[in-house]
Design a protein around this motif. Structure first.
Motif, PDB file in Angstrom:
ATOM      1  N   ASP A  39       0.813  -1.209   0.000  1.00  0.00           N
ATOM      2  CA  ASP A  39       0.000   0.000   0.000  1.00  0.00           C
ATOM      3  C   ASP A  39       0.852   1.268   0.000  1.00  0.00           C
ATOM      4  N   VAL A  40       2.099   1.173   0.417  1.00  0.00           N
ATOM      5  CA  VAL A  40       3.005   2.321   0.484  1.00  0.00           C
ATOM      6  C   VAL A  40       3.809   2.467  -0.809  1.00  0.00           C
ATOM      7  N   ALA A  41       4.280   1.350  -1.361  1.00  0.00           N
ATOM      8  CA  ALA A  41       5.152   1.377  -2.545  1.00  0.00           C
ATOM      9  C   ALA A  41       4.809   0.234  -3.494  1.00  0.00           C
ATOM     10  N   PRO A  42       3.632   0.270  -4.115  1.00  0.00           N
ATOM     11  CA  PRO A  42       3.199  -0.865  -4.941  1.00  0.00           C
ATOM     12  C   PRO A  42       4.120  -1.180  -6.119  1.00  0.00           C
ATOM     13  N   GLY A  43       4.657  -0.180  -6.786  1.00  0.00           N
ATOM     14  CA  GLY A  43       5.543  -0.429  -7.919  1.00  0.00           C
ATOM     15  C   GLY A  43       6.844  -1.087  -7.495  1.00  0.00           C
ATOM     16  N   HIS A  44       7.412  -0.612  -6.389  1.00  0.00           N
ATOM     17  CA  HIS A  44       8.658  -1.175  -5.884  1.00  0.00           C
ATOM     18  C   HIS A  44       8.445  -2.600  -5.372  1.00  0.00           C
ATOM     19  N   VAL A  45       7.344  -2.830  -4.681  1.00  0.00           N
ATOM     20  CA  VAL A  45       7.048  -4.172  -4.176  1.00  0.00           C
ATOM     21  C   VAL A  45       6.854  -5.138  -5.340  1.00  0.00           C
ATOM     22  N   GLU A  46       6.181  -4.690  -6.381  1.00  0.00           N
ATOM     23  CA  GLU A  46       5.979  -5.548  -7.554  1.00  0.00           C
ATOM     24  C   GLU A  46       7.324  -5.925  -8.158  1.00  0.00           C
ATOM     25  N   GLN A  47       8.234  -4.951  -8.275  1.00  0.00           N
ATOM     26  CA  GLN A  47       9.542  -5.211  -8.874  1.00  0.00           C
ATOM     27  C   GLN A  47      10.350  -6.189  -8.017  1.00  0.00           C
ATOM     28  N   ILE A  48      10.379  -5.957  -6.712  1.00  0.00           N
ATOM     29  CA  ILE A  48      11.141  -6.821  -5.810  1.00  0.00           C
ATOM     30  C   ILE A  48      10.586  -8.249  -5.821  1.00  0.00           C
ATOM     31  N   THR A  49       9.264  -8.382  -5.744  1.00  0.00           N
ATOM     32  CA  THR A  49       8.692  -9.730  -5.718  1.00  0.00           C
ATOM     33  C   THR A  49       8.886 -10.445  -7.054  1.00  0.00           C
ATOM     34  N   ALA A  50       8.839  -9.711  -8.161  1.00  0.00           N
ATOM     35  CA  ALA A  50       9.086 -10.325  -9.470  1.00  0.00           C
ATOM     36  C   ALA A  50      10.526 -10.833  -9.550  1.00  0.00           C
ATOM     37  N   LEU A  51      11.478 -10.013  -9.123  1.00  0.00           N
ATOM     38  CA  LEU A  51      12.885 -10.425  -9.145  1.00  0.00           C
ATOM     39  C   LEU A  51      13.120 -11.618  -8.220  1.00  0.00           C
ATOM     40  N   ARG A  98      15.124  -4.792 -15.710  1.00  0.00           N
ATOM     41  CA  ARG A  98      13.840  -4.098 -15.613  1.00  0.00           C
ATOM     42  C   ARG A  98      14.058  -2.587 -15.599  1.00  0.00           C
ATOM     43  N   ASP A  99      13.012  -1.846 -15.929  1.00  0.00           N
ATOM     44  CA  ASP A  99      13.088  -0.385 -15.916  1.00  0.00           C
ATOM     45  C   ASP A  99      13.285   0.130 -14.499  1.00  0.00           C
ATOM     46  N   ASP A 100      13.968   1.284 -14.385  1.00  0.00           N
ATOM     47  CA  ASP A 100      14.052   1.965 -13.102  1.00  0.00           C
ATOM     48  C   ASP A 100      12.653   2.421 -12.706  1.00  0.00           C
ATOM     49  N   LEU A 101      12.485   2.676 -11.414  1.00  0.00           N
ATOM     50  CA  LEU A 101      11.165   3.002 -10.867  1.00  0.00           C
ATOM     51  C   LEU A 101      11.053   4.461 -10.457  1.00  0.00           C
ATOM     52  N   ALA A 102       9.867   5.013 -10.626  1.00  0.00           N
ATOM     53  CA  ALA A 102       9.586   6.344 -10.098  1.00  0.00           C
ATOM     54  C   ALA A 102       9.507   6.245  -8.580  1.00  0.00           C
ATOM     55  N   ALA A 103      10.036   7.247  -7.904  1.00  0.00           N
ATOM     56  CA  ALA A 103      10.015   7.268  -6.437  1.00  0.00           C
ATOM     57  C   ALA A 103       8.584   7.141  -5.917  1.00  0.00           C
ATOM     58  N   GLU A 104       8.445   6.432  -4.803  1.00  0.00           N
ATOM     59  CA  GLU A 104       7.155   6.310  -4.111  1.00  0.00           C
ATOM     60  C   GLU A 104       7.393   6.738  -2.658  1.00  0.00           C
ATOM     61  N   PHE A 105       7.691   8.020  -2.477  1.00  0.00           N
ATOM     62  CA  PHE A 105       7.968   8.539  -1.147  1.00  0.00           C
ATOM     63  C   PHE A 105       6.695   8.509  -0.313  1.00  0.00           C
ATOM     64  N   SER A 106       6.875   8.364   0.996  1.00  0.00           N
ATOM     65  CA  SER A 106       5.730   8.256   1.905  1.00  0.00           C
ATOM     66  C   SER A 106       6.079   8.908   3.231  1.00  0.00           C
ATOM     67  N   SER A 107       5.155   8.830   4.161  1.00  0.00           N
ATOM     68  CA  SER A 107       5.393   9.361   5.505  1.00  0.00           C
ATOM     69  C   SER A 107       6.018   8.305   6.422  1.00  0.00           C
ATOM     70  N   GLU A 108       6.307   7.105   5.889  1.00  0.00           N
ATOM     71  CA  GLU A 108       6.952   6.056   6.675  1.00  0.00           C
ATOM     72  C   GLU A 108       8.352   6.510   7.083  1.00  0.00           C
ATOM     73  N   SER A 109       8.735   6.228   8.318  1.00  0.00           N
ATOM     74  CA  SER A 109      10.048   6.626   8.831  1.00  0.00           C
ATOM     75  C   SER A 109      11.078   5.525   8.660  1.00  0.00           C
ATOM     76  N   PHE A 110      12.306   5.939   8.430  1.00  0.00           N
ATOM     77  CA  PHE A 110      13.410   4.989   8.337  1.00  0.00           C
ATOM     78  C   PHE A 110      13.900   4.659   9.741  1.00  0.00           C
ATOM     79  N   ASP A 111      13.201   3.720  10.365  1.00  0.00           N
ATOM     80  CA  ASP A 111      13.525   3.237  11.703  1.00  0.00           C
ATOM     81  C   ASP A 111      14.328   1.944  11.589  1.00  0.00           C
ATOM     82  N   ARG A 112      14.795   1.456  12.712  1.00  0.00           N
ATOM     83  CA  ARG A 112      15.502   0.178  12.754  1.00  0.00           C
ATOM     84  C   ARG A 112      14.622  -0.917  12.140  1.00  0.00           C
ATOM     85  N   GLY A 113      15.201  -1.712  11.238  1.00  0.00           N
ATOM     86  CA  GLY A 113      14.468  -2.804  10.605  1.00  0.00           C
ATOM     87  C   GLY A 113      13.685  -2.415   9.367  1.00  0.00           C
ATOM     88  N   VAL A 114      13.629  -1.143   9.029  1.00  0.00           N
ATOM     89  CA  VAL A 114      12.917  -0.712   7.825  1.00  0.00           C
ATOM     90  C   VAL A 114      13.760  -1.064   6.602  1.00  0.00           C
TER      91      VAL A 114
END
Length: 184
Positions: A39-51, A98-114
């Motif tokens: 829900d935060v980064a659908p394009g990036h998740v699709e690319q990672i899961t495909a790879l 695969r093609d590079d991806l457009a950024a999917e920036f969000s309000s999610e914080s870069f915390d430990r484990g992210v």
């Protein structure tokens, strides 16, 4: 055609698997489980899961590991230890076909484990490489795409061999992702 397929997928809403299971070997040995944030980064998740589904991440090294910051991996072009052309000097310089991806920036914080998507200076250059945070890094918030969170195996992440070279480059025998499996 690929862009049209991705656009149709995004319009239809997330229909991806929800996570990754990464088997790690080297100084760190064990399993890392990641919850992917469709829900935060659908394009990036699709690319990672495909790879991952293609086996592209199998035997790819952690090439850049900075103590107190993050561990980076995912160079499917130059980072596969089993490829006869493998070289640690080139690991981290490539991506996928695969093609590079457009950024999917969000309000999610870069915390430990992210888990975040690596990129070059261009915000729209994420491709296959990703990193896992050892500690919070608020300066990355809104600058890099968040793709997931470690839900199990943070002790494995913490044990990944640290880089001792320039900019966290791993010297000698690196840790690697033996296999990366998509989970439901």
């Amino acid at each position: 055609m690929r862009k049209l397929a991705l656009a149709l997928t995004l319009l239809a809403g997330p229909a991806f698997a929800t996570g990754l299971q990464i088997e790690v070997a080297g100084e760190a040995n064990g399993t890392i489980t990641i919850d992917l944030l469709e829900d935060v980064a659908p394009g990036h998740v699709e690319q990672i899961t495909a790879l991952a589904g293609e086996g592209a991440y199998d035997n790819v090294v952690f090439h850049r590991v900075i103590d107190g910051f993050m561990a980076q991996t995912g160079d499917v072009q130059f980072g596969d230890m089993t490829d006869e052309a493998f070289s640690m000097e080139r690991a981290g310089l490539g991506g996928s076909e695969r093609d590079d991806l457009a950024a999917e920036f969000s309000s999610e914080s870069f915390d430990r484990g992210v888990v975040g998507m690596a990129r070059s200076q261009s915000p729209n250059s994420g491709n296959s490489q990703f990193f896992i945070m050892f500690a919070p890094a608020p300066h990355l918030n809104g600058q890099y795409t968040v793709v997931g969170r470690v839900t199990e195996g943070m002790e494995v992440v913490d044990a990944i061999k640290r880089g001792a070279g320039r900019n966290g480059a791993v010297l000698g025998e690196p840790d690697r992702m033996v296999s990366v499996t998509v989970t439901d």
